[in-house]
Design a protein around this motif. Structure first.
Motif, PDB file in Angstrom:
ATOM      1  N   ASP A   6      -6.805  -8.743  -0.677  1.00  0.00           N
ATOM      2  CA  ASP A   6      -5.447  -8.623  -1.224  1.00  0.00           C
ATOM      3  C   ASP A   6      -5.141  -7.217  -1.714  1.00  0.00           C
ATOM      4  OD1 ASP A   6      -5.050 -11.255  -0.674  1.00  0.00           O
ATOM      5  OD2 ASP A   6      -5.376 -11.971  -2.724  1.00  0.00           O
ATOM      6  N   ASP A   7      -6.158  -6.539  -2.286  1.00  0.00           N
ATOM      7  CA  ASP A   7      -5.880  -5.204  -2.824  1.00  0.00           C
ATOM      8  C   ASP A   7      -5.573  -4.201  -1.712  1.00  0.00           C
ATOM      9  OD1 ASP A   7      -8.479  -5.414  -1.924  1.00  0.00           O
ATOM     10  OD2 ASP A   7      -9.269  -3.946  -3.346  1.00  0.00           O
ATOM     11  N   ALA A  63      -2.043  -4.955  -0.425  1.00  0.00           N
ATOM     12  CA  ALA A  63      -1.074  -4.416  -1.387  1.00  0.00           C
ATOM     13  C   ALA A  63      -0.936  -2.903  -1.226  1.00  0.00           C
ATOM     14  CB  ALA A  63      -1.505  -4.759  -2.811  1.00  0.00           C
TER      15      ALA A  63
END
Length: 408
Positions: free
Chosen positions: A3-4, A7
């Motif tokens: 997810d990072d 993002a």
């Protein structure tokens, strides 16, 4: 994908999307279509509807009297065909240095007369593929005269037929002695106004910026103004043309040493080349004032010089130049044709190897494949090579070449 990292991708898109759009708008890539290999400059009072055929006949007569050209045996037939079919690719009806300062009534008459003759050539299908006029500059003493001549010329053309047909497809206006970005902005405003006056589609009038002053190459702030000029033209800039003798004189080179190959000329043209890269704006080299006229020895010496200068420009990535006399046409086309035929087999082999991902001894990258495809397309455009040559040696269709060359 974590997810990072996802993002971070989203954040990068946010940070760079405006920059992506700006860069794509400012640097759209190689322009679609053909770039002429030369521009013939002809004083306005010498222009007439039959001038293209007249120059072709004069070029062939020079070859018959003083030829053949040494070292060009392999392209003699294509040269003969070119001089018969298309001796002038691009013609500029000159109201500036080649024409001089004349009484207003006389220039008015020549502006109207040139328009009538161009309309007649269009009706007879004898006009060159690219044609236009060079007006006087936007310097104070002559700017009103330049604008009046342009308006009268367009008015004369407009009187010749329906709005959708009277302006040639390859029409160009050359703006000489440009010294500031403001002059380019003024030219854009002139084009806007004239399009409204003559009911032309927006953007139909395009112009070339003639780089022949040191102020354009290096502005008062120490940076080049050429890039800002291109972008200020807002899509109307159809080319950058180098002015050999005005520029050379402006930087103090003695007349005997003024030349297309002087280091000062190479510097100016290198700046032009870098500024125009990726914008879709083609760059043209200038001219030599050593004409192939007079005795047999003088003609042959003029041919040798011109052929060498044309080849030199081509090797440096300048695919267009100026011609000032019919006897320069044989060496213009012969040197251009030989440049492309000399390199056809090697370029074709490298492009085939790139396409097939095969071993060729040279590891080419996409940018080189783009250059190879562009080279082959230029050879096709000017008639140096044929579709049959490309099919036999490269084996890919023109559409694929255009895709590889990234013509916008």
């Amino acid at each position: 994908m974590p997810d990072d990292i996802e993002a971070l991708h989203v954040r990068l898109d946010q940070l760079l999307s405006d920059d992506d759009a700006t860069r794509a708008a400012m640097f759209p890539g190689t322009a679609e279509g053909r770039q002429p290999v030369h521009t013939v400059y002809l004083p306005a009072d010498r222009f007439h509807a039959g001038v293209v055929a007249e120059w072709g006949a004069a070029a062939r007569a020079a070859l018959e009297e003083f030829g053949p050209l040494n070292g060009f045996d392999s392209v003699q037939q294509r040269l003969h065909d070119k001089l018969g079919a298309e001796p002038i690719e691009d013609l500029r009806i000159d109201f500036e240095d080649g024409y001089g300062i004349r009484p207003d009534g006389q220039e008015d008459e020549h502006a109207w007369g040139a328009a009538r003759e161009l309309a007649a050539a269009m009706g007879e299908r004898t006009a060159p593929a690219f044609v236009g006029l060079r007006i006087k500059s936007f310097e104070g003493p002559v700017r009103r005269r330049g604008l009046r001549t342009l308006d009268l010329f367009l008015d004369g053309l407009a009187a010749s037929g329906p709005v959708e047909s009277w302006l040639p497809t390859g029409f160009r206006i050359t703006l000489p002695k440009v010294t500031s970005v403001v002059q380019v902005a003024a030219m854009v405003e002139v084009c806007d106004a004239l399009e409204a006056r003559y009911e032309l589609p927006a953007g139909r009038l395009r112009f070339e910026i003639q780089i022949e002053t040191p102020q354009a190459v290096l502005g008062p702030g120490g940076s080049s103004l050429i890039g800002p000029m291109i972008h200020t033209a807002a899509g109307r800039c159809a080319g950058l043309h180098y002015g050999t003798y005005d520029y050379s004189a402006s930087v103090g080179i003695a007349a005997a040493y003024q030349s297309m190959e002087h280091p000062a000329a190479d510097f100016a043209k290198a700046v032009m080349q870098v500024a125009a890269a990726g914008t879709g704006v083609p760059v043209s080299d200038g001219s030599t004032n050593v004409l192939p006229v007079g005795s047999t020895d003088a003609v042959r010496a003029g041919w040798d010089l011109h052929a060498r200068l044309v080849r030199r420009s081509l090797e440096r990535g300048f695919y267009q130049g100026w011609d000032l006399h019919p006897a320069q046409l044989p060496t213009r086309f012969a040197a251009t044709f030989l440049f492309f035929t000399d390199g056809l087999a090697a370029a074709a082999a490298r492009l085939r190897a790139y396409q097939d991902r095969s071993e060729s001894g040279i590891l080419d990258e996409p940018a080189t494949a783009q250059a190879l495809a562009g080279y082959l397309l230029r050879g096709l455009d000017c008639g140096a090579v044929s579709d049959a040559d490309i099919a036999a040696q490269v084996g890919i269709p023109r559409k694929e070449l255009e895709h590889l060359a990234r013509r916008a």
